[in-house]
Write a protein that holds these residues in place. Structure first.
Motif, PDB file in Angstrom:
ATOM      1  N   ALA A  27      34.134  54.281  30.288  1.00 39.80           N
ATOM      2  CA  ALA A  27      33.522  52.965  30.134  1.00 39.80           C
ATOM      3  C   ALA A  27      33.936  52.321  28.808  1.00 39.80           C
ATOM      4  CB  ALA A  27      32.002  53.075  30.207  1.00 39.80           C
ATOM      5  N   ASP A  28      33.927  53.115  27.732  1.00 36.11           N
ATOM      6  CA  ASP A  28      34.329  52.595  26.425  1.00 36.11           C
ATOM      7  C   ASP A  28      35.779  52.125  26.455  1.00 36.11           C
ATOM      8  OD1 ASP A  28      31.849  53.157  25.342  1.00 36.11           O
ATOM      9  OD2 ASP A  28      32.453  55.083  24.505  1.00 36.11           O
ATOM     10  N   THR A  29      36.657  52.913  27.084  1.00 34.90           N
ATOM     11  CA  THR A  29      38.076  52.556  27.166  1.00 34.90           C
ATOM     12  C   THR A  29      38.269  51.271  27.942  1.00 34.90           C
ATOM     13  OG1 THR A  29      38.706  54.882  27.060  1.00 34.90           O
ATOM     14  CG2 THR A  29      40.349  53.355  27.915  1.00 34.90           C
ATOM     15  N   ALA A  30      37.526  51.122  29.033  1.00 26.97           N
ATOM     16  CA  ALA A  30      37.639  49.913  29.840  1.00 26.97           C
ATOM     17  C   ALA A  30      37.215  48.678  29.052  1.00 26.97           C
ATOM     18  CB  ALA A  30      36.780  50.057  31.098  1.00 26.97           C
ATOM     19  N   VAL A  65      23.331  47.862  18.066  1.00 24.19           N
ATOM     20  CA  VAL A  65      24.695  48.007  17.560  1.00 24.19           C
ATOM     21  C   VAL A  65      25.477  49.051  18.348  1.00 24.19           C
ATOM     22  CG1 VAL A  65      24.170  47.196  15.227  1.00 24.19           C
ATOM     23  CG2 VAL A  65      24.006  49.636  15.732  1.00 24.19           C
ATOM     24  N   VAL A  66      24.792  50.064  18.883  1.00 27.71           N
ATOM     25  CA  VAL A  66      25.477  51.063  19.707  1.00 27.71           C
ATOM     26  C   VAL A  66      26.023  50.409  20.977  1.00 27.71           C
ATOM     27  CG1 VAL A  66      25.130  53.106  21.150  1.00 27.71           C
ATOM     28  CG2 VAL A  66      24.278  53.070  18.804  1.00 27.71           C
ATOM     29  N   LYS A  67      25.321  49.425  21.495  1.00 28.98           N
ATOM     30  CA  LYS A  67      25.793  48.709  22.680  1.00 28.98           C
ATOM     31  C   LYS A  67      26.848  47.652  22.318  1.00 28.98           C
ATOM     32  CE  LYS A  67      21.500  49.099  25.366  1.00 28.98           C
ATOM     33  NZ  LYS A  67      20.397  48.336  26.005  1.00 28.98           N
ATOM     34  N   PHE A  68      26.714  47.097  21.131  1.00 29.92           N
ATOM     35  CA  PHE A  68      27.512  45.929  20.749  1.00 29.92           C
ATOM     36  C   PHE A  68      28.884  46.281  20.190  1.00 29.92           C
ATOM     37  CE2 PHE A  68      28.679  42.588  17.708  1.00 29.92           C
ATOM     38  CZ  PHE A  68      28.527  41.451  18.487  1.00 29.92           C
ATOM     39  N   PRO A  73      38.072  46.564  18.642  1.00 33.63           N
ATOM     40  CA  PRO A  73      39.065  47.456  18.015  1.00 33.63           C
ATOM     41  C   PRO A  73      38.681  47.722  16.563  1.00 33.63           C
ATOM     42  CG  PRO A  73      40.123  45.635  19.176  1.00 33.63           C
ATOM     43  CD  PRO A  73      38.668  45.315  19.132  1.00 33.63           C
ATOM     44  N   LEU A  74      38.870  48.948  16.113  1.00 35.14           N
ATOM     45  CA  LEU A  74      38.440  49.312  14.768  1.00 35.14           C
ATOM     46  C   LEU A  74      39.146  48.513  13.685  1.00 35.14           C
ATOM     47  CD1 LEU A  74      38.074  53.198  15.020  1.00 35.14           C
ATOM     48  CD2 LEU A  74      36.309  51.433  15.209  1.00 35.14           C
ATOM     49  N   GLN A  93      35.293  56.218  15.345  1.00 34.49           N
ATOM     50  CA  GLN A  93      35.726  56.282  16.730  1.00 34.49           C
ATOM     51  C   GLN A  93      35.203  55.055  17.466  1.00 34.49           C
ATOM     52  OE1 GLN A  93      34.477  59.862  18.701  1.00 34.49           O
ATOM     53  NE2 GLN A  93      35.062  59.139  20.735  1.00 34.49           N
ATOM     54  N   ALA A  94      36.085  54.333  18.152  1.00 36.18           N
ATOM     55  CA  ALA A  94      35.696  53.114  18.862  1.00 36.18           C
ATOM     56  C   ALA A  94      35.025  53.475  20.180  1.00 36.18           C
ATOM     57  CB  ALA A  94      36.914  52.238  19.102  1.00 36.18           C
ATOM     58  N   SER A  95      33.802  53.947  20.089  1.00 40.31           N
ATOM     59  CA  SER A  95      33.050  54.368  21.270  1.00 40.31           C
ATOM     60  C   SER A  95      31.569  54.358  20.932  1.00 40.31           C
ATOM     61  CB  SER A  95      33.460  55.779  21.701  1.00 40.31           C
ATOM     62  OG  SER A  95      33.067  56.725  20.721  1.00 40.31           O
TER      63      SER A  95
END
Length: 226
Positions: A27-30, A65-68, A73-74, A93-95
């Motif tokens: 989901a994070d990658t998408a 913020v965890v959702k947002f 991209p970092l 980590q971008a997740s």
């Protein structure tokens, strides 16, 4: 291989921890693929209030913020927390997991200097072809004897707009520092409704639309994605 929200939707129904973790990564990658093109030319600066006035509200702020944040991209994202002083918070980590780890152990304490949250990120200057967007998470309390607009000017980041994610403790209430400073600086200020976080794909599109549509000196009312 997810390209939409299906992985996240399936994740809500499975019982296996290992499967949930794999689906979260998908989901994070998408989301990252979906927003990468949208955030070109934009640097995003997130400042999160962790002062005592956030007692009773800090967990909600962390939930937002965890959702947002995972969709950005970092190299486009810079995050700070502030009370009497500000400090950068490294997202490694971008997740969702990476954001949770960064905010683990963060609690509400101390006084408030909202400008210190901006100055903690001043070294990250936008490129000549990039715009800076400030998003502040908290109750808009600037603290005593602190001029927020001066800190914004001194940072040299020259934001094109302010975004607000209001998170307010019932025992302290909400200030007006961000909206007042936006008027002083002559830039738009918009509020991001919590419903936005239900669709991570909509966040960057919503930000772009709000920046373009919000008149200077006017705060939008709980704008949500269309």
């Amino acid at each position: 291989q997810a390209e939409d929200m299906r992985a996240a939707n399936i994740m809500a129904r499975v019982k296996s921890k290992e499967t949930k973790e794999q689906l979260q990564v998908a989901a994070d990658t998408a989301v990252q693929k979906a927003v990468e093109e949208v955030v070109k030319g934009l640097q995003v600066y997130i400042m999160v209030d962790i002062s005592s006035s956030m007692t009773g509200a800090i967990e909600k702020a962390k939930e937002y913020v965890v959702k947002f944040l995972p969709g950005f991209p970092l190299d486009k994202l810079h995050v700070s927390v502030f009370n009497t002083s500000g400090r950068e918070l490294a997202i490694k980590q971008a997740s969702a997991v990476g954001v949770e780890q960064a905010f683990r152990g963060i609690t509400a304490s101390g006084g408030t200097d909202i400008g210190s949250g901006v100055l903690a990120l001043r070294k990250y200057k936008p490129a000549a072809d990039e715009d800076a967007l400030f998003i502040l998470v908290g109750d808009e309390d600037a603290g005593q004897n602190h001029e927020f607009s001066k800190a914004v000017r001194d940072s040299g980041l020259n934001p094109v707009a302010f975004g607000l994610i209001p998170v307010v403790s019932p025992q302290y209430g909400r200030g007006t520092a961000v909206r007042d400073t936006a008027r002083k600086l002559g830039i738009p200020c918009f509020e991001i409704d919590e419903k936005t976080f239900n669709d991570t794909y909509a966040i960057p599109r919503t930000l772009r639309a709000l920046i373009a549509a919000t008149p200077v000196g006017v705060t939008t009312q709980k704008a949500v994605p269309r």
